[in-house]
Design a protein around this motif. Structure first.
Motif, PDB file in Angstrom:
ATOM      1  N   THR A   1      20.158 -39.540  59.658  1.00 10.17           N
ATOM      2  CA  THR A   1      19.910 -40.693  60.519  1.00 10.17           C
ATOM      3  C   THR A   1      18.517 -40.537  61.115  1.00 10.17           C
ATOM      4  OG1 THR A   1      20.757 -39.634  62.528  1.00 10.17           O
ATOM      5  CG2 THR A   1      22.379 -40.808  61.134  1.00 10.17           C
ATOM      6  N   GLN A   2      17.996 -41.591  61.705  1.00 11.96           N
ATOM      7  CA  GLN A   2      16.652 -41.522  62.299  1.00 11.96           C
ATOM      8  C   GLN A   2      16.601 -40.476  63.403  1.00 11.96           C
ATOM      9  OE1 GLN A   2      13.912 -43.003  61.003  1.00 11.96           O
ATOM     10  NE2 GLN A   2      12.875 -41.638  62.419  1.00 11.96           N
ATOM     11  N   SER A   3      17.642 -40.418  64.221  1.00 13.31           N
ATOM     12  CA  SER A   3      17.648 -39.443  65.315  1.00 13.31           C
ATOM     13  C   SER A   3      17.735 -38.017  64.771  1.00 13.31           C
ATOM     14  CB  SER A   3      18.789 -39.778  66.276  1.00 13.31           C
ATOM     15  OG  SER A   3      19.686 -38.770  66.459  1.00 13.31           O
ATOM     16  N   GLU A   4      18.517 -37.803  63.702  1.00  9.14           N
ATOM     17  CA  GLU A   4      18.583 -36.483  63.079  1.00  9.14           C
ATOM     18  C   GLU A   4      17.248 -36.117  62.452  1.00  9.14           C
ATOM     19  OE1 GLU A   4      23.334 -36.508  61.780  1.00  9.14           O
ATOM     20  OE2 GLU A   4      21.799 -37.197  60.368  1.00  9.14           O
ATOM     21  N   LEU A   5      16.624 -37.074  61.808  1.00  5.49           N
ATOM     22  CA  LEU A   5      15.333 -36.824  61.178  1.00  5.49           C
ATOM     23  C   LEU A   5      14.298 -36.406  62.208  1.00  5.49           C
ATOM     24  CD1 LEU A   5      13.559 -36.786  58.668  1.00  5.49           C
ATOM     25  CD2 LEU A   5      13.135 -39.228  59.013  1.00  5.49           C
ATOM     26  N   THR A   6      14.317 -37.042  63.352  1.00  5.09           N
ATOM     27  CA  THR A   6      13.385 -36.683  64.434  1.00  5.09           C
ATOM     28  C   THR A   6      13.576 -35.221  64.829  1.00  5.09           C
ATOM     29  OG1 THR A   6      13.352 -38.954  65.221  1.00  5.09           O
ATOM     30  CG2 THR A   6      12.652 -37.267  66.788  1.00  5.09           C
ATOM     31  N   LYS A   7      14.827 -34.795  64.964  1.00  6.72           N
ATOM     32  CA  LYS A   7      15.116 -33.393  65.328  1.00  6.72           C
ATOM     33  C   LYS A   7      14.672 -32.440  64.214  1.00  6.72           C
ATOM     34  CE  LYS A   7      19.051 -34.671  68.180  1.00  6.72           C
ATOM     35  NZ  LYS A   7      20.509 -34.787  68.245  1.00  6.72           N
ATOM     36  N   VAL A   8      14.964 -32.823  62.965  1.00  2.00           N
ATOM     37  CA  VAL A   8      14.590 -32.002  61.810  1.00  2.00           C
ATOM     38  C   VAL A   8      13.070 -31.846  61.745  1.00  2.00           C
ATOM     39  CG1 VAL A   8      14.479 -32.071  59.283  1.00  2.00           C
ATOM     40  CG2 VAL A   8      16.673 -32.422  60.445  1.00  2.00           C
ATOM     41  N   LEU A   9      12.357 -32.942  61.914  1.00  2.00           N
ATOM     42  CA  LEU A   9      10.889 -32.883  61.868  1.00  2.00           C
ATOM     43  C   LEU A   9      10.338 -31.980  62.966  1.00  2.00           C
ATOM     44  CD1 LEU A   9       9.976 -36.598  61.047  1.00  2.00           C
ATOM     45  CD2 LEU A   9       9.861 -34.612  59.525  1.00  2.00           C
ATOM     46  N   ARG A  10      10.933 -32.040  64.141  1.00  2.00           N
ATOM     47  CA  ARG A  10      10.477 -31.192  65.253  1.00  2.00           C
ATOM     48  C   ARG A  10      10.673 -29.713  64.907  1.00  2.00           C
ATOM     49  NH1 ARG A  10      13.775 -32.633  69.089  1.00  2.00           N
ATOM     50  NH2 ARG A  10      14.965 -30.716  69.101  1.00  2.00           N
ATOM     51  N   ILE A  11      11.828 -29.391  64.331  1.00  2.00           N
ATOM     52  CA  ILE A  11      12.102 -27.999  63.954  1.00  2.00           C
ATOM     53  C   ILE A  11      11.127 -27.536  62.874  1.00  2.00           C
ATOM     54  CG2 ILE A  11      13.791 -26.486  62.807  1.00  2.00           C
ATOM     55  CD1 ILE A  11      15.984 -28.200  64.264  1.00  2.00           C
ATOM     56  N   ILE A  12      10.949 -28.355  61.859  1.00  2.00           N
ATOM     57  CA  ILE A  12      10.026 -27.988  60.774  1.00  2.00           C
ATOM     58  C   ILE A  12       8.614 -27.808  61.325  1.00  2.00           C
ATOM     59  CG2 ILE A  12       8.896 -28.826  58.672  1.00  2.00           C
ATOM     60  CD1 ILE A  12      11.573 -30.082  57.892  1.00  2.00           C
ATOM     61  N   GLU A  13       8.166 -28.736  62.152  1.00  2.75           N
ATOM     62  CA  GLU A  13       6.810 -28.645  62.691  1.00  2.75           C
ATOM     63  C   GLU A  13       6.630 -27.401  63.547  1.00  2.75           C
ATOM     64  OE1 GLU A  13       3.684 -31.132  65.485  1.00  2.75           O
ATOM     65  OE2 GLU A  13       5.193 -32.231  64.349  1.00  2.75           O
ATOM     66  N   GLU A  14       7.577 -27.128  64.440  1.00  2.00           N
ATOM     67  CA  GLU A  14       7.457 -25.944  65.305  1.00  2.00           C
ATOM     68  C   GLU A  14       7.362 -24.670  64.474  1.00  2.00           C
ATOM     69  OE1 GLU A  14      10.845 -26.080  67.913  1.00  2.00           O
ATOM     70  OE2 GLU A  14      10.018 -27.720  69.115  1.00  2.00           O
ATOM     71  N   ARG A  15       8.215 -24.568  63.476  1.00  2.00           N
ATOM     72  CA  ARG A  15       8.218 -23.359  62.644  1.00  2.00           C
ATOM     73  C   ARG A  15       6.965 -23.286  61.775  1.00  2.00           C
ATOM     74  NH1 ARG A  15      14.485 -22.182  60.933  1.00  2.00           N
ATOM     75  NH2 ARG A  15      15.268 -22.173  63.065  1.00  2.00           N
ATOM     76  N   ALA A  16       6.568 -24.406  61.225  1.00  2.00           N
ATOM     77  CA  ALA A  16       5.362 -24.426  60.393  1.00  2.00           C
ATOM     78  C   ALA A  16       4.144 -24.008  61.209  1.00  2.00           C
ATOM     79  CB  ALA A  16       5.163 -25.808  59.781  1.00  2.00           C
ATOM     80  N   LEU A  17       4.057 -24.490  62.438  1.00  3.29           N
ATOM     81  CA  LEU A  17       2.921 -24.140  63.287  1.00  3.29           C
ATOM     82  C   LEU A  17       2.944 -22.679  63.718  1.00  3.29           C
ATOM     83  CD1 LEU A  17       2.602 -27.414  65.394  1.00  3.29           C
ATOM     84  CD2 LEU A  17       1.041 -26.560  63.636  1.00  3.29           C
TER      85      LEU A  17
END
Length: 196
Positions: free
Chosen positions: A32-48
């Protein structure tokens, strides 16, 4: 919550070898859009933070989000290890096909630690270049074949040169060329390169 989100969160919470298996498309399909937002935040934090698994996961998300995350990672090149930067460059190239990302890897190969260099060469050997770009990349692979002490890296570079030259893997000529290009004697390797 969707099954994809639960699978993503389970993978994100895993450790060691299980986490090292990375993410796949099933972790993203149907979010869902809300799940995707959470997933993107996790990926970005870890990638950074330089997490190569998270950087690799950008290949499963929207192109604009992926490029945004990768560009942020690349801007941190002064504080992240080359392994993370090289992984980000590879993912950016695969998504955009822009040459500047390959150049980032080739130009910084000499700055890599031994382990980072090994990883970078393996990444470079995994790329499909096409005729126009491989001619330039070939010089780097030839240098690896000639100068590299690590036989595994010589083999990877030799394999890339042979396959990009149009010689099918598994053929007799392929086997002969590999043996020549990883030979301990430099003169044998030089001759094999000149014969290709």
């Amino acid at each position: 919550m969707t099954e994809a989100f639960n699978m993503f969160m389970n993978q994100a919470a895993s450790q060691g070898r299980e986490y090292g298996d990375g993410f796949n498309s099933s972790h993203f399909d149907g979010l869902t859009q809300s799940e995707l937002t959470k997933v993107l935040r996790i990926i970005e934090e870890r990638a950074l933070d330089g997490d190569a698994i998270a950087i690799n996961a950008t290949s499963f998300i929207n192109i604009n989000d992926a490029v945004s995350i990768i560009e942020k990672v690349l801007r941190k090149s002064g504080s992240l290890g080359r392994k993370s930067i090289n992984q980000a460059s590879l993912e950016a190239y695969k998504i955009t096909r822009q040459r500047k990302y390959l150049d980032n890897m080739f130009d910084h190969l000499g700055l890599c630690s031994e382990q980072e260099r090994w990883h970078c060469i393996q990444l470079l050997c995994s790329i499909e270049y096409g005729n126009e770009w491989f001619e330039e990349a070939k010089a780097v692979f030839e240098k690896i074949v000639l100068d590299e002490q690590d036989e595994v890296l010589r083999h990877s570079a030799a394999k890339k040169i042979i396959l990009e030259s149009g010689i099918p893997e598994g053929t007799t000529i392929y086997q002969e060329k590999i043996k020549q290009l990883i030979n301990e004697e430099r003169k044998v390797r030089e001759k094999a390169l000149s014969d290709l």
